[in-house]
Design a protein around this motif. Structure first.
Motif, PDB file in Angstrom:
ATOM      1  N   TYR A   1      48.129  45.761  39.448  1.00 64.38           N
ATOM      2  CA  TYR A   1      47.982  44.309  39.610  1.00 64.38           C
ATOM      3  C   TYR A   1      47.245  43.674  38.446  1.00 64.38           C
ATOM      4  O   TYR A   1      47.486  42.519  38.112  1.00 64.38           O
TER       5      TYR A   1
ATOM      6  N   PHE B   1      58.008  40.572  36.272  1.00 58.26           N
ATOM      7  CA  PHE B   1      57.350  40.629  37.569  1.00 58.26           C
ATOM      8  C   PHE B   1      55.965  40.052  37.394  1.00 58.26           C
ATOM      9  O   PHE B   1      55.063  40.701  36.873  1.00 58.26           O
TER      10      PHE B   1
ATOM     11  N   ALA C   1      54.528  39.151  42.796  1.00 54.26           N
ATOM     12  CA  ALA C   1      53.756  40.147  43.538  1.00 54.26           C
ATOM     13  C   ALA C   1      53.352  39.589  44.898  1.00 54.26           C
ATOM     14  O   ALA C   1      53.449  40.276  45.920  1.00 54.26           O
TER      15      ALA C   1
ATOM     16  N   GLY D   1      56.410  39.458  47.074  1.00 51.59           N
ATOM     17  CA  GLY D   1      56.809  40.809  47.483  1.00 51.59           C
ATOM     18  C   GLY D   1      55.969  41.311  48.647  1.00 51.59           C
ATOM     19  O   GLY D   1      56.490  41.895  49.604  1.00 51.59           O
ATOM     20  N   GLN D   2      54.681  41.079  48.584  1.00 53.01           N
ATOM     21  CA  GLN D   2      53.798  41.508  49.666  1.00 53.01           C
ATOM     22  C   GLN D   2      54.113  40.751  50.947  1.00 53.01           C
ATOM     23  O   GLN D   2      54.017  41.289  52.050  1.00 53.01           O
ATOM     24  N   PHE D   3      54.479  39.502  50.776  1.00 56.71           N
ATOM     25  CA  PHE D   3      54.838  38.663  51.910  1.00 56.71           C
ATOM     26  C   PHE D   3      56.070  39.237  52.611  1.00 56.71           C
ATOM     27  O   PHE D   3      56.100  39.386  53.823  1.00 56.71           O
ATOM     28  N   VAL D   4      57.075  39.600  51.799  1.00 55.25           N
ATOM     29  CA  VAL D   4      58.302  40.163  52.369  1.00 55.25           C
ATOM     30  C   VAL D   4      58.020  41.494  53.051  1.00 55.25           C
ATOM     31  O   VAL D   4      58.591  41.825  54.081  1.00 55.25           O
ATOM     32  N   ALA D   5      57.094  42.289  52.475  1.00 56.49           N
ATOM     33  CA  ALA D   5      56.771  43.590  53.060  1.00 56.49           C
ATOM     34  C   ALA D   5      55.787  43.445  54.221  1.00 56.49           C
ATOM     35  O   ALA D   5      55.201  44.425  54.661  1.00 56.49           O
ATOM     36  N   ASN D   6      55.599  42.214  54.678  1.00 53.96           N
ATOM     37  CA  ASN D   6      54.773  41.967  55.847  1.00 53.96           C
ATOM     38  C   ASN D   6      53.292  42.253  55.613  1.00 53.96           C
ATOM     39  O   ASN D   6      52.557  42.584  56.530  1.00 53.96           O
ATOM     40  N   ASN D   7      52.847  42.186  54.341  1.00 51.57           N
ATOM     41  CA  ASN D   7      51.420  42.375  54.058  1.00 51.57           C
ATOM     42  C   ASN D   7      50.766  41.035  53.758  1.00 51.57           C
ATOM     43  O   ASN D   7      50.321  40.793  52.645  1.00 51.57           O
TER      44      ASN D   7
END
Lengths: 368, 294
Positions: free
Chosen positions: B73, B244, B249, B252-258
């Motif tokens: 990150y 990216f 980032a 992406g975390q949002f889509v991965a439910n984080n």
């Protein structure tokens, strides 16, 4: 501090007034669907929402107001609904999201007495994994992922299976999906592995495939693929069958787009559901039933170019003629073992550990 | 002059005025509450217990890039910052003279130029960015034009250059407008005075115009840097999805439910930007108000 409390109280007051004020003379229906996923009256097409309002007012003699809202991904939709801050009556998510929402108790079971048109849904679409007892959902459209290529550039002999997307001959001309699930999916189907594996080793193998492919890519895109394929800017890409025909409609003069299904490939279904926050369930069911009616169902299938699970649609001679023979054979391939193929190759909801793992791998693919 | 000014302002700030109520409500609902939730999510886990794990993860997560181990990150952040800083510098170099030319032009010309700067902003920025795709593509408008005069083709789409072009195009007005609004109010007698006292053009710019315009420059920089560091749309479209950035980032975390880690990234980004702004503001204040000798 006192002022802050006054301010908060005032805000709450405003909300209450707008929330519970006014007697309900007009019935309100809130629909939440994918963008560009309903016939909306553009280019002289059937305006589904307006027609529904008109039909309802005639049929029931009551005023109705339909608020139609769109989302860009299942995850956006889920995030908005799971906060509980919104109220929608009908949503149209994809299969794996329906499974997740049903599991998390975010959907209401449907009353099929209010949806008599459900009888027209093809038997292949009953009892699928995301809703094994057909309690929560009515399928709206389905599709299969295929590979689109420009035959003026790509040798048709190379156009077999997923290998085309890894063919070094076409370096710099290939498009990959710009989301983790679909991108890893292409690699999984290529390696003949399960797209729903809980085994990290499977995902690692797919990660290696994506890293091998990365230098060959023109880019990783989603809806930009339309423009890129139509103009000949890129030559190879995987996308949904219905969208191929949209591209074909707009292809440039020196571009000759072709399409084929690699084996195995992804199958998906989007279905109409009623979320827990629904305020008028009966009306929601009336709407779902209307969407299965002859006019609306055919108009939507023609507008979106996606295949319909509704028998009324694909047996309608006019629809078949409008679509044309080529489109019909691609959109509606032989269906004998659809349920089996679907249950094996469709995306399922992944557990959090797997989601995290893929996301980390995906970040690695992307930052390299 | 200054102490009086301050005193008056403070008196206003102290008394709650009814006219401020709508704005106060608005900012409470749409600025303070959301910010609170970002912070709340950043410091909690999935079961909403307190944790600093999300923050730690941002600084410690590693991955392999070209065979070397990197901090995922921090690398993403550094790349975003680099593109944002380059775009901001270019916006400043282009925008500052434009603002000066506008501020010193005749009244009618000023209005025309202002409209010309604003017109593109009436169109949705997503559409304008999309239009740049068709301009910069290998088979795009630019390369067709170059082909006509026997040049090219230039491969721009999908490169850093394309992303920077997009950012500069989209955010240039946000540099021009604040600088212009400060310059238009500038007391031009000061410039004449400086000349009378023997300053050459460069000295006038350096000692009079630039210091006077600093507050505008500061808000210009803020208004360009912040959206360009957090953009993901421009980099996705013009970078062909090969970049990216920190915005990707978060998504992406949002889509991965984080949601919690996504909030932590957003929170850290916010803190870093606030620190940057505080530092810039400190130096501007010093240059504008504090002892101008030297």
């Amino acid at each position: 501090m006192k002022k802050l409390i006054i301010a908060v109280a005032a805000v709450l007051a405003v909300f209450c007034l707008s929330g519970c004020g006014g007697s309900r003379e007009t019935r309100v229906l809130n629909v939440y669907n994918w963008g560009e996923y309903i016939s909306d009256g553009s280019e002289d097409s059937f305006d589904t929402i307006a027609e529904f309002e008109k039909w309802y007012e005639q049929e029931y003699g009551e005023d109705i107001q339909v608020n139609y809202d769109t989302f860009a991904s299942n995850e956006d939709m889920y995030a908005k609904l799971s906060t509980g801050a919104v109220s929608y009556d009908v949503i149209i998510p994809s299969d794996y999201m329906i499974a997740r929402m049903a599991k998390e108790d975010l959907l209401l079971p449907l009353d099929f007495d209010n949806i008599p048109n459900y009888k027209n849904i093809d038997e292949n679409f009953h009892g699928l994994y995301y809703d094994p007892e057909d309690k929560y959902s009515v399928p709206y459209a389905y599709g299969i992922v295929g590979i689109i290529y420009n035959a003026n550039e790509v040798d048709s002999a190379d156009a077999t299976g997923w290998d085309l997307m890894w063919n070094e001959k076409y370096a710099g001309r290939i498009l990959q999906f710009n989301n983790s699930r679909d991108a890893f999916g292409t690699a999984a189907y290529k390696l003949n592995k399960s797209v729903n594996s809980a085994d990290h080793a499977d995902w690692d193998a797919e990660y290696d495939e994506l890293m091998t492919q990365r230098p060959l890519l023109y880019g990783m895109v989603m809806d930009e693929i339309f423009n890129l394929m139509e103009s000949g800017e890129a030559a190879i890409g995987a996308y949904y069958a219905g969208d191929y025909f949209t591209m074909l409609d707009a292809e440039a003069e020196d571009v000759d787009l072709r399409f084929y299904y690699p084996d195995p490939t992804n199958y998906y279904i989007d279905a109409m559901c009623i979320p827990k926050c629904c305020a008028d369930k009966e009306l929601a069911e009336i709407f779902i039933n209307y969407m299965l009616d002859h006019d609306a169902a055919i108009a939507n299938a023609e507008y979106t170019w996606y295949a319909s699970p509704n028998k009324i649609v694909y047996t309608d001679p006019e629809y078949v003629e409008t679509m044309g023979e080529d489109a019909m054979s691609v959109l509606y391939p032989p269906m004998d073992d659809f349920a089996a193929l679907y249950n094996e190759y469709a995306y399922r909801n992944l557990d959090q550990d797997t989601l995290d793992y893929i996301n980390t791998l995906w970040e690695n693919v992307k930052i390299n | 002059m200054k102490p009086v000014e301050r005193g008056r302002r403070n008196r206003h700030a102290g008394s709650f005025r009814i006219e401020l109520l709508p704005y106060s409500l608005w900012s409470l609902l749409f600025i303070v509450v959301p910010l609170f939730f970002v912070a709340y999510y950043a410091f909690t886990n999935n079961s909403f217990g307190f944790t600093t794990e999300n923050i730690t993860k941002f600084f410690t997560a590693t991955s392999q890039v070209d065979g070397a181990e990197v901090h995922t990150y921090l690398l993403i952040f550094a790349r975003s910052l680099k593109l944002a800083v380059i775009s901001t510098v270019i916006c400043f170099i282009l925008g500052y003279p434009i603002a000066y030319i506008m501020a010193t032009a005749g009244e009618k010309a000023q209005k025309i130029m202002l409209v010309l700067i604003m017109i593109p902003m009436w169109m949705n920025f997503l559409i304008r960015t999309y239009a740049w795709m068709t301009i910069l593509q290998d088979t795009g408008i630019l390369n067709s034009l170059l082909g006509f005069i026997g040049l090219g083709p230039l491969h721009i789409i999908g490169t850093e250059t394309a992303v920077i072009i997009g950012m500069v195009y989209d955010y240039l007005p946000y540099m021009v407008l604040p600088v212009y609004s400060i310059m238009a109010k500038m007391d031009y007698k000061l410039i004449e005075a400086a000349r009378d006292l023997g300053c050459n053009n460069f000295a006038v710019l350096k000692r009079v115009i630039f210091p006077l315009s600093l507050p505008g420059v500061l808000s210009g920089i803020t208004m360009v840097l912040i959206p360009s560091i957090s953009t993901f749309y421009i980099s996705q479209k013009l970078g062909s999805g090969k970049f990216f950035l920190i915005g990707d980032a978060i998504e992406g975390q949002f889509v991965a439910n984080n949601l919690h880690f996504a909030a932590a990234i957003a929170f850290i980004l916010m803190i870093v930007l606030l620190i940057c702004m505080a530092i810039m503001k400190h130096f501007t204040n010093k240059a504008v108000y504090g002892g101008g000798r030297k």
